[in-house]
Design a protein around this motif. Structure first.
Motif, mmCIF file in Angstrom:
data_model
loop_
_atom_site.group_PDB
_atom_site.id
_atom_site.type_symbol
_atom_site.label_atom_id
_atom_site.label_comp_id
_atom_site.label_asym_id
_atom_site.label_seq_id
_atom_site.Cartn_x
_atom_site.Cartn_y
_atom_site.Cartn_z
ATOM 1 N N ASP A 135 -28.650 -13.736 29.128
ATOM 2 C CA ASP A 135 -29.437 -14.315 30.218
ATOM 3 C C ASP A 135 -28.573 -14.630 31.445
ATOM 4 O OD1 ASP A 135 -31.808 -14.293 28.704
ATOM 5 O OD2 ASP A 135 -31.272 -16.207 27.754
ATOM 6 N N GLY A 136 -27.282 -14.325 31.379
ATOM 7 C CA GLY A 136 -26.390 -14.605 32.494
ATOM 8 C C GLY A 136 -25.880 -16.038 32.513
ATOM 9 N N LEU A 137 -26.164 -16.793 31.459
ATOM 10 C CA LEU A 137 -25.697 -18.177 31.373
ATOM 11 C C LEU A 137 -24.355 -18.225 30.663
ATOM 12 C CD1 LEU A 137 -29.061 -19.839 30.290
ATOM 13 C CD2 LEU A 137 -28.095 -19.677 32.598
ATOM 14 N N PHE A 138 -23.567 -19.230 30.964
ATOM 15 C CA PHE A 138 -22.279 -19.375 30.296
ATOM 16 C C PHE A 138 -21.991 -20.850 30.090
ATOM 17 C CE2 PHE A 138 -21.623 -18.933 34.849
ATOM 18 C CZ PHE A 138 -20.876 -20.051 35.152
ATOM 19 N N ASP A 139 -21.120 -21.139 29.149
ATOM 20 C CA ASP A 139 -20.702 -22.503 28.878
ATOM 21 C C ASP A 139 -19.381 -22.772 29.594
ATOM 22 O OD1 ASP A 139 -22.831 -23.076 27.124
ATOM 23 O OD2 ASP A 139 -21.759 -22.181 25.428
ATOM 24 N N VAL A 140 -19.202 -24.022 29.988
ATOM 25 C CA VAL A 140 -17.950 -24.452 30.591
ATOM 26 C C VAL A 140 -17.191 -25.257 29.553
ATOM 27 C CG1 VAL A 140 -16.869 -25.832 32.406
ATOM 28 C CG2 VAL A 140 -18.957 -24.529 32.899
ATOM 29 N N GLY B 156 -4.832 -38.953 39.134
ATOM 30 C CA GLY B 156 -3.796 -39.895 38.738
ATOM 31 C C GLY B 156 -3.827 -40.236 37.259
ATOM 32 N N ASP B 157 -4.978 -40.100 36.631
ATOM 33 C CA ASP B 157 -5.117 -40.472 35.223
ATOM 34 C C ASP B 157 -4.821 -39.331 34.258
ATOM 35 O OD1 ASP B 157 -5.888 -43.043 35.955
ATOM 36 O OD2 ASP B 157 -7.978 -42.427 36.135
ATOM 37 N N GLY B 158 -4.846 -38.130 34.735
ATOM 38 C CA GLY B 158 -4.607 -36.998 33.857
ATOM 39 C C GLY B 158 -5.034 -35.710 34.524
ATOM 40 N N SER B 159 -4.999 -34.627 33.759
ATOM 41 C CA SER B 159 -5.378 -33.328 34.291
ATOM 42 C C SER B 159 -6.430 -32.714 33.381
ATOM 43 C CB SER B 159 -4.156 -32.418 34.383
ATOM 44 O OG SER B 159 -3.585 -32.260 33.118
ATOM 45 N N GLU B 160 -7.084 -31.701 33.919
ATOM 46 C CA GLU B 160 -8.122 -31.038 33.148
ATOM 47 C C GLU B 160 -8.111 -29.555 33.495
ATOM 48 O OE1 GLU B 160 -12.770 -31.853 31.975
ATOM 49 O OE2 GLU B 160 -11.909 -32.897 33.677
ATOM 50 N N VAL B 161 -8.299 -28.734 32.478
ATOM 51 C CA VAL B 161 -8.421 -27.301 32.660
ATOM 52 C C VAL B 161 -9.850 -26.945 32.269
ATOM 53 C CG1 VAL B 161 -7.581 -25.042 31.972
ATOM 54 C CG2 VAL B 161 -5.997 -26.972 32.050
ATOM 55 N N LEU B 162 -10.584 -26.372 33.205
ATOM 56 C CA LEU B 162 -11.953 -25.931 32.948
ATOM 57 C C LEU B 162 -11.953 -24.418 32.889
ATOM 58 C CD1 LEU B 162 -13.712 -28.199 35.583
ATOM 59 C CD2 LEU B 162 -13.568 -28.613 33.129
ATOM 60 N N TYR B 163 -12.671 -23.851 31.928
ATOM 61 C CA TYR B 163 -12.746 -22.400 31.856
ATOM 62 C C TYR B 163 -14.093 -21.976 31.293
ATOM 63 C CZ TYR B 163 -11.529 -22.919 26.879
ATOM 64 O OH TYR B 163 -11.503 -23.272 25.562
ATOM 65 N N THR B 164 -14.468 -20.733 31.612
ATOM 66 C CA THR B 164 -15.710 -20.160 31.099
ATOM 67 C C THR B 164 -15.372 -18.891 30.332
ATOM 68 O OG1 THR B 164 -16.071 -18.819 33.066
ATOM 69 C CG2 THR B 164 -17.039 -21.035 33.059
ATOM 70 N N LEU B 165 -16.236 -18.573 29.401
ATOM 71 C CA LEU B 165 -16.129 -17.312 28.666
ATOM 72 C C LEU B 165 -17.223 -16.390 29.173
ATOM 73 C CD1 LEU B 165 -15.405 -18.727 25.089
ATOM 74 C CD2 LEU B 165 -13.776 -17.915 26.797
ATOM 75 N N ALA B 166 -17.378 -15.216 28.605
ATOM 76 C CA ALA B 166 -18.380 -14.251 29.058
ATOM 77 C C ALA B 166 -19.786 -14.850 28.998
ATOM 78 C CB ALA B 166 -18.304 -13.000 28.194
ATOM 79 N N ALA B 167 -20.601 -14.465 29.959
ATOM 80 C CA ALA B 167 -21.988 -14.944 30.001
ATOM 81 C C ALA B 167 -22.810 -14.300 28.896
ATOM 82 C CB ALA B 167 -22.592 -14.606 31.360
#
Length: 187
Positions: free
Chosen positions: A173-178, A159-170
């Motif tokens: 070490d197989g870790l990635f940022d959101v 109700g307060d807003g929207s959000e788009v979450l996405y990741t880029l290539a890992a």
């Protein structure tokens, strides 16, 4: 065909023809629906009924788009509608604004569309030449690139807003940022 009727809070009833896939804005002020296109089998017309206008109700709504074959969606408050339609063999995606009373082309090769519940913004993903991209477009403005070569995209709305979450290539070490893009509801 079967007939569909629209009954308002004040108990007035109006016929909206052979309506299918009906979408009603949260406040009930706009009703979108599709019906078979009379000239071609397998395609649909999208119509909009503005429940505050007797003329719109009596006419069964105004035609927004003719001859779509693909899915369509509207935002929660009924101000925006997105749909895709083939034009000379190319699938194009469009955005209709009920407030402006007109349609603009979003892009071709659109894969996902996200309409925040309020406002006049659309987010969409597309892939061109094996490059995936995430875009944000405000109605009647040029789209802006949010990210390229994303791996995952998730759209969230409250109700307060929207959000788009996405990741880029890992990384190695197989870790990635959101990453996050927030859209606060202005209306």
């Amino acid at each position: 065909g079967s007939k569909t009727y629209l009954e308002l809070d004040d108990e007035r009833t109006f016929e909206i023809s052979d309506a299918q896939d009906i979408k009603v804005s949260k406040d009930g002020s706009r009703v979108y629906f599709c019906k078979n296109t009379s000239s071609k089998t397998g395609t649909y017309d999208i119509k909009l009924v503005d429940t505050a206008k007797n003329t719109s109700l009596k006419r069964g709504g105004a035609v927004i788009c003719v001859g779509i074959e693909e899915d369509w969606q509207g935002n929660e408050n009924g101000t925006l509608l997105s749909y895709s339609k083939k034009d000379k063999g190319i699938l194009k995606h469009y955005l209709y604004s009920a407030e402006a009373g007109k349609t603009v082309e979003i892009a071709t090769d659109v894969e996902q569309v996200f309409l925040p519940s309020k406002g006049d913004v659309v987010y969409y993903t597309r892939t061109v030449d094996k490059t995936s991209s995430l875009h944000r477009m405000k109605f009647e403005e040029a789209p802006e690139m949010v990210a390229t070569n994303y791996k995952h995209v998730k759209f969230c709305d409250s109700g307060d807003g929207s959000e788009v979450l996405y990741t880029l290539a890992a990384d190695e070490d197989g870790l990635f940022d959101v990453y996050s893009v927030k859209e606060l509801n202005a209306k």
